[in-house]
Scaffold this motif. Sequence first.
Motif, PDB file in Angstrom:
ATOM      1  N   VAL A 348     -30.219  26.192 -73.316  1.00  0.00           N
ATOM      2  CA  VAL A 348     -30.984  27.418 -73.156  1.00  0.00           C
ATOM      3  C   VAL A 348     -32.045  27.179 -72.098  1.00  0.00           C
ATOM      4  CG1 VAL A 348     -32.380  26.792 -75.167  1.00  0.00           C
ATOM      5  CG2 VAL A 348     -32.438  29.119 -74.298  1.00  0.00           C
ATOM      6  N   GLN A 349     -31.972  27.995 -71.083  1.00  0.00           N
ATOM      7  CA  GLN A 349     -33.022  27.936 -70.080  1.00  0.00           C
ATOM      8  C   GLN A 349     -33.813  29.224 -70.195  1.00  0.00           C
ATOM      9  OE1 GLN A 349     -31.784  27.684 -66.006  1.00  0.00           O
ATOM     10  NE2 GLN A 349     -33.927  27.686 -65.306  1.00  0.00           N
ATOM     11  N   ILE A 350     -35.105  29.063 -70.392  1.00  0.00           N
ATOM     12  CA  ILE A 350     -35.960  30.223 -70.643  1.00  0.00           C
ATOM     13  C   ILE A 350     -36.565  30.697 -69.339  1.00  0.00           C
ATOM     14  CG2 ILE A 350     -38.052  31.007 -71.817  1.00  0.00           C
ATOM     15  CD1 ILE A 350     -35.800  30.538 -73.721  1.00  0.00           C
ATOM     16  N   ASP A 351     -36.569  31.983 -69.226  1.00  0.00           N
ATOM     17  CA  ASP A 351     -37.080  32.588 -68.004  1.00  0.00           C
ATOM     18  C   ASP A 351     -38.046  33.686 -68.434  1.00  0.00           C
ATOM     19  OD1 ASP A 351     -37.149  33.034 -65.309  1.00  0.00           O
ATOM     20  OD2 ASP A 351     -35.619  34.600 -65.420  1.00  0.00           O
ATOM     21  N   ALA A 352     -39.109  33.851 -67.689  1.00  0.00           N
ATOM     22  CA  ALA A 352     -40.063  34.883 -68.089  1.00  0.00           C
ATOM     23  C   ALA A 352     -40.585  35.602 -66.860  1.00  0.00           C
ATOM     24  CB  ALA A 352     -41.221  34.259 -68.851  1.00  0.00           C
ATOM     25  N   THR A 353     -40.779  36.878 -67.018  1.00  0.00           N
ATOM     26  CA  THR A 353     -41.450  37.639 -65.967  1.00  0.00           C
ATOM     27  C   THR A 353     -42.903  37.777 -66.382  1.00  0.00           C
ATOM     28  OG1 THR A 353     -40.861  39.654 -67.085  1.00  0.00           O
ATOM     29  CG2 THR A 353     -39.440  38.969 -65.283  1.00  0.00           C
ATOM     30  N   VAL A 354     -43.778  37.240 -65.568  1.00  0.00           N
ATOM     31  CA  VAL A 354     -45.179  37.137 -65.997  1.00  0.00           C
ATOM     32  C   VAL A 354     -46.095  37.724 -64.937  1.00  0.00           C
ATOM     33  CG1 VAL A 354     -46.951  35.546 -66.793  1.00  0.00           C
ATOM     34  CG2 VAL A 354     -44.582  35.000 -67.163  1.00  0.00           C
ATOM     35  N   ASN A 355     -47.062  38.465 -65.404  1.00  0.00           N
ATOM     36  CA  ASN A 355     -48.113  38.964 -64.528  1.00  0.00           C
ATOM     37  C   ASN A 355     -48.988  37.785 -64.075  1.00  0.00           C
ATOM     38  OD1 ASN A 355     -50.987  39.982 -64.211  1.00  0.00           O
ATOM     39  ND2 ASN A 355     -49.836  41.882 -64.279  1.00  0.00           N
ATOM     40  N   PRO A 356     -49.488  37.820 -62.857  1.00  0.00           N
ATOM     41  CA  PRO A 356     -50.277  36.673 -62.359  1.00  0.00           C
ATOM     42  C   PRO A 356     -51.539  36.381 -63.180  1.00  0.00           C
ATOM     43  CG  PRO A 356     -49.859  38.266 -60.602  1.00  0.00           C
ATOM     44  CD  PRO A 356     -49.297  38.839 -61.825  1.00  0.00           C
ATOM     45  N   SER A 357     -52.013  37.340 -63.932  1.00  0.00           N
ATOM     46  CA  SER A 357     -53.225  37.063 -64.694  1.00  0.00           C
ATOM     47  C   SER A 357     -52.919  36.358 -66.023  1.00  0.00           C
ATOM     48  CB  SER A 357     -53.998  38.351 -64.943  1.00  0.00           C
ATOM     49  OG  SER A 357     -53.233  39.199 -65.736  1.00  0.00           O
ATOM     50  N   VAL A 368     -37.030  24.578 -67.348  1.00  0.00           N
ATOM     51  CA  VAL A 368     -36.298  23.690 -66.441  1.00  0.00           C
ATOM     52  C   VAL A 368     -34.856  23.611 -66.919  1.00  0.00           C
ATOM     53  CG1 VAL A 368     -36.175  21.365 -65.526  1.00  0.00           C
ATOM     54  CG2 VAL A 368     -38.398  22.395 -66.012  1.00  0.00           C
ATOM     55  N   LYS A 369     -33.950  23.719 -65.960  1.00  0.00           N
ATOM     56  CA  LYS A 369     -32.517  23.738 -66.287  1.00  0.00           C
ATOM     57  C   LYS A 369     -32.108  22.549 -67.156  1.00  0.00           C
ATOM     58  CE  LYS A 369     -29.585  26.242 -63.167  1.00  0.00           C
ATOM     59  NZ  LYS A 369     -28.873  26.257 -61.895  1.00  0.00           N
ATOM     60  N   ASP A 370     -31.321  22.839 -68.143  1.00  0.00           N
ATOM     61  CA  ASP A 370     -30.707  21.815 -68.993  1.00  0.00           C
ATOM     62  C   ASP A 370     -31.711  20.937 -69.738  1.00  0.00           C
ATOM     63  OD1 ASP A 370     -28.268  22.714 -68.157  1.00  0.00           O
ATOM     64  OD2 ASP A 370     -28.218  21.350 -66.432  1.00  0.00           O
ATOM     65  N   SER A 371     -32.915  21.415 -69.944  1.00  0.00           N
ATOM     66  CA  SER A 371     -33.870  20.568 -70.665  1.00  0.00           C
ATOM     67  C   SER A 371     -33.889  20.886 -72.157  1.00  0.00           C
ATOM     68  CB  SER A 371     -35.264  20.706 -70.070  1.00  0.00           C
ATOM     69  OG  SER A 371     -35.648  22.048 -70.099  1.00  0.00           O
ATOM     70  N   CYS A 372     -33.382  22.026 -72.540  1.00  0.00           N
ATOM     71  CA  CYS A 372     -33.334  22.363 -73.968  1.00  0.00           C
ATOM     72  C   CYS A 372     -31.897  22.623 -74.369  1.00  0.00           C
ATOM     73  CB  CYS A 372     -34.175  23.612 -74.241  1.00  0.00           C
ATOM     74  SG  CYS A 372     -35.901  23.355 -73.901  1.00  0.00           S
ATOM     75  N   ASN A 373     -31.458  21.887 -75.336  1.00  0.00           N
ATOM     76  CA  ASN A 373     -30.062  22.019 -75.740  1.00  0.00           C
ATOM     77  C   ASN A 373     -29.902  22.355 -77.215  1.00  0.00           C
ATOM     78  OD1 ASN A 373     -28.366  21.481 -73.384  1.00  0.00           O
ATOM     79  ND2 ASN A 373     -29.566  19.594 -73.346  1.00  0.00           N
ATOM     80  N   TYR A 374     -28.818  23.105 -77.413  1.00  0.00           N
ATOM     81  CA  TYR A 374     -28.497  23.475 -78.784  1.00  0.00           C
ATOM     82  C   TYR A 374     -27.588  22.396 -79.354  1.00  0.00           C
ATOM     83  CZ  TYR A 374     -26.032  26.052 -82.442  1.00  0.00           C
ATOM     84  OH  TYR A 374     -25.484  26.441 -83.629  1.00  0.00           O
ATOM     85  N   LYS A 375     -28.052  21.801 -80.462  1.00  0.00           N
ATOM     86  CA  LYS A 375     -27.278  20.706 -81.046  1.00  0.00           C
ATOM     87  C   LYS A 375     -27.209  20.868 -82.551  1.00  0.00           C
ATOM     88  CE  LYS A 375     -29.271  17.530 -77.983  1.00  0.00           C
ATOM     89  NZ  LYS A 375     -30.498  16.793 -78.046  1.00  0.00           N
ATOM     90  N   ASN A 376     -26.200  20.349 -83.128  1.00  0.00           N
ATOM     91  CA  ASN A 376     -26.083  20.237 -84.585  1.00  0.00           C
ATOM     92  C   ASN A 376     -26.294  21.556 -85.310  1.00  0.00           C
ATOM     93  OD1 ASN A 376     -25.913  17.522 -83.968  1.00  0.00           O
ATOM     94  ND2 ASN A 376     -28.115  17.239 -84.270  1.00  0.00           N
ATOM     95  N   LYS A 377     -25.999  22.623 -84.647  1.00  0.00           N
ATOM     96  CA  LYS A 377     -26.082  23.967 -85.242  1.00  0.00           C
ATOM     97  C   LYS A 377     -27.491  24.338 -85.686  1.00  0.00           C
ATOM     98  CE  LYS A 377     -21.257  24.188 -86.406  1.00  0.00           C
ATOM     99  NZ  LYS A 377     -20.225  24.420 -87.386  1.00  0.00           N
ATOM    100  N   GLU A 378     -28.459  23.589 -85.187  1.00  0.00           N
ATOM    101  CA  GLU A 378     -29.869  23.899 -85.507  1.00  0.00           C
ATOM    102  C   GLU A 378     -30.427  24.791 -84.403  1.00  0.00           C
ATOM    103  OE1 GLU A 378     -32.197  22.715 -87.866  1.00  0.00           O
ATOM    104  OE2 GLU A 378     -30.402  22.189 -89.003  1.00  0.00           O
TER     105      GLU A 378
END
Length: 756
Positions: A348-357, A368-378
């Motif tokens: 899961v790669q999280i992306d957000a649209t954020v106001n500068p403030s 960051v790409k590939d830094s969070c992974n779904y494992k063990n059905k958790e």
Amino acid sequence: MNLLSLFFILYLKVSVISCQSQCKDLQTCSECISFVNDTCVWCSAREHTGRRCYSKISLEPSWCKEPVYDPKEIVETTSQKDFNDGKDKKQIVQFKPQHINIKSRINVPITFNMSYKPAQDYPLDVYYLIDSSQTMNTYKQSLRDQGLRIFKELNKITNNVRLGVGGFIEKLSLPFADPSTQGPYTFKNIQGLTNNANSFIQALDILLNSNGSNIDSPEADLDALMQAMVCKDIIGWRKNSHRIILISTDSTYHRAGDGKFVGAIRPNNMQCNLNDKNYLIYDYPSLSQINKIATENNIMIIFAVNNESINDYEALGRKIKNAKCVPIQLEGVVDMIIKEYWRLFSSVQIDATVNPSLRLKFKPDCTVKDSCNYKNKEPVNITVTLVIESCSEINNKHEVKIGPVTIDEKLTVHVEADCQCHCEKPGAGEKDSDACSKAGTYQCGMCYCNENRYGDTCKCTGKTQDLEKCKASSNDPKPCSDRGICSCGKCNCPSGFSGDFCQFDDDSCVRPGGILCAGNGKCEYGKCQCDQGWLPDDCLCPSNNNSCIAPQSNEFCSGRGDCNCGQCKCNTADTGFCTGTYCEKCVESKANRCPELEDYAYCNLNMNKTTCDDKFNLTNTDVIIVNKTTMYSDRWYLAKMWCTKVLDNERILVFRYHYPKTASNSTLLLIIQDELEDQPVADVWVVVASVIGAVLLIGILTLIAWKLLVDMHDKREYEKFIMSSTEPGYDESSNPLYNAPATRFVNPAYAGEDCH
Ligand SMILES: *[C@@H]1O[C@H](CO)[C@@H](O)[C@H](O)[C@H]1NC(C)=O
Ligand SMILES: *[C@@H]1O[C@H](CO)[C@@H](O)[C@H](O)[C@H]1NC(C)=O
Ligand SMILES: *[C@@H]1O[C@H](CO)[C@@H](O)[C@H](O)[C@H]1NC(C)=O
Ligand SMILES: *[C@@H]1O[C@H](CO)[C@@H](O)[C@H](O)[C@H]1NC(C)=O
Ligand SMILES: *[C@@H]1O[C@H](CO)[C@@H](O)[C@H](O)[C@H]1NC(C)=O
Ligand SMILES: *[C@@H]1O[C@H](CO)[C@@H](O)[C@H](O)[C@H]1NC(C)=O
Ligand SMILES: *[C@@H]1O[C@H](CO)[C@@H](O)[C@H](O)[C@H]1NC(C)=O
Ligand SMILES: *[C@@H]1O[C@H](CO)[C@@H](O)[C@H](O)[C@H]1NC(C)=O
Ligand SMILES: *[C@@H]1O[C@H](CO)[C@@H](O)[C@H](O)[C@H]1NC(C)=O
Ligand SMILES: CC(=O)N[C@H]1CO[C@H](CO)[C@@H](O)[C@@H]1O
């Protein structure tokens, strides 16, 4: 404490003070609560005076009565549907929560949690976009096999996959392609997304057997890619699916701007055109347009290209989010698709649209790409920290969308920066309030004065707040010596300071004996203002001589001394012979002539000298009768011999005598006080009782015993003195040339080494 820790404490103190001062300067509630550098709170209590903005960390208890404005953070999860695999036609939920409302002051970190759990058999849509120009004929068989393999492999791992087929060649106009030949086209959707294997293979065959060709080498990849993405209905993209477009080509692509050669000068409109004429109106899409549409629709693009053009497409892939580039060879492409499927599924790669403030932080950092992974059905749990960094004058409400890059589900966060106090909102103020002298609007504890009024409570009239009037000199940096409040051009000084400009420190007057104004007055305007009964300047001396007057007496110091600053300064031994608070303790000089002369002296007081001389057969005497002042004055300093006689009526006759120096006439000079003295009344017991009245009786008795002993001792000493003074040769009074040392008479009881 060593020096280092002392410095540390000093440093802490200084930094706390500097924090305070930053809040201190803020003048309105909104400025106070939206201060960037410190967390400040605002006191809007009516009775509060002085500054109202304080640093939250350095607050003392009871600094302000309610209401205090210190906005609290509100985090409200308004939608949190549970994970759902989409079975039984239910809506698929892979990401939660779905909606959060946040209201907070700035610079306060707010955390909330999100979780991601991919649904089993989550829909996967793969669109196969093939360069169908003739040059691709070498890959025909390979591409056909590839399509089949992909279909087979994907169906092995999920039963919810659909594939579609489309082709592209070139814009149909010279010099890119010859429109007179029937074959070429720009983009053609042969088969929309389907789960039917036969339809897919058929479409693939149709495409691979077509004969279109173009003249130049680059192709209309980007036109086709745009159409495949935006013509959602025709391609059949499903809602909430992972989406992949696989482009297979053997040559480079036309970029935005190339359309000019064929008259397609309008920028690409990013619409579904599907009409060869339209491709000649609109230019090729730009990379940013491709990127925008791909991101919005969560489409992953895989370029499968031959060795010659791989560099071109790798460069292109880097500019498009979620794009990949692989060699066109069969195994590589299939492996890539399968790998990407698992990657889409598990990471899961999280992306957000954020106001500068706003500032967002993820833990773990799934941006960051590939830094969070779904494992063990958790579920993958992500903690988000959101900080509002600044207030805006225009809009303090922001919408943030956070979610996994590859799926449509997003968490919507409505963020409101709490930048304005309720009491400052339009209409919240109390117009022409009593608190503001009916001449201003009362808001947040402050008065906002109407025109031509000023001051804390709008009491002052005038055009401007005349701070200059509150300065002793125009050089002063701050009004009222930075100690008081300037109100209507006058200083209101806090206690401890006085003067028109609070310039006097009421702690700075003289301190006789270490006590401010001797404890007998107030220090004001830099000077002691003495209480009644005390002399000015330092209030140390009483203004009358009452304290020198013994009880039941009517003259100070028993007439034997000067009253100096409320205390008797008894005449010195040269002229007198008395000690004690009121000079009441006198020692009589019982020089041998006193008894002889006392009757004669008394006679002189009552009768004329001639009569007395006769009566006492005395000649060669000078008799002077003087008043008491003269008696004790320095004028008779040679007449050291003092005599007293207790008369029958208990009153006392006082006189002194001496033999004037000139030997030629041996006269006895007799100086007689014209009035009789009363018995001394101020006795030690009165003093003792008044000074230590509270001492226990036993203490007093001890004192009595002690006093008696001393008296007895004094008496003995005294008699000894008398004895010695009557010894032959001692009588200095008989020797007119002899002046006795003054000390002899100061204290006859003093006997030096004889004291035991
Ligand atoms: C906040 O602090 C920084 C550095 O400490 C300073 O430069 C800045 O002026 C301060 N901002 C305000 C509004 O006081
Ligand atoms: C977020 O999750 C962590 C651990 O999973 C938990 O300690 C924390 O309290 C959660 N925070 C919120 C705001 O629910
Ligand atoms: C393509 O060309 C081949 C011969 O090269 C011909 O047999 C075939 O009919 C053509 N197909 C189309 C669709 O024009
Ligand atoms: C293309 O390059 C790959 C390695 O990058 C190589 O294995 C393959 O043989 C090459 N194909 C051609 C047609 O040159
Ligand atoms: C995420 O949190 C849930 C409970 O909210 C928990 O059941 C699950 O084990 C957590 N996942 C991981 C990977 O810790
Ligand atoms: C008190 O006595 C002294 C002399 O002993 C005199 O100079 C002074 O004026 C007196 N003060 C008052 C208030 O009478
Ligand atoms: C008085 O004194 C003289 C000498 O000084 C003496 O001669 C005379 O007798 C005395 N008279 C009386 C009455 O004592
Ligand atoms: C005492 O006598 C002197 C001169 O003989 C005089 O000046 C003074 O006023 C007298 N004092 C009193 C209190 O009578
Ligand atoms: C003694 O001397 C004093 C001055 O020293 C003088 O006033 C007085 O008159 C003299 N008396 C006699 C008797 O000569
Ligand atoms: C000089 C003088 O005044 N002498 C008189 C003293 O007093 C007696 C009587 O008391 C008179 O007789 C003197 O004249």
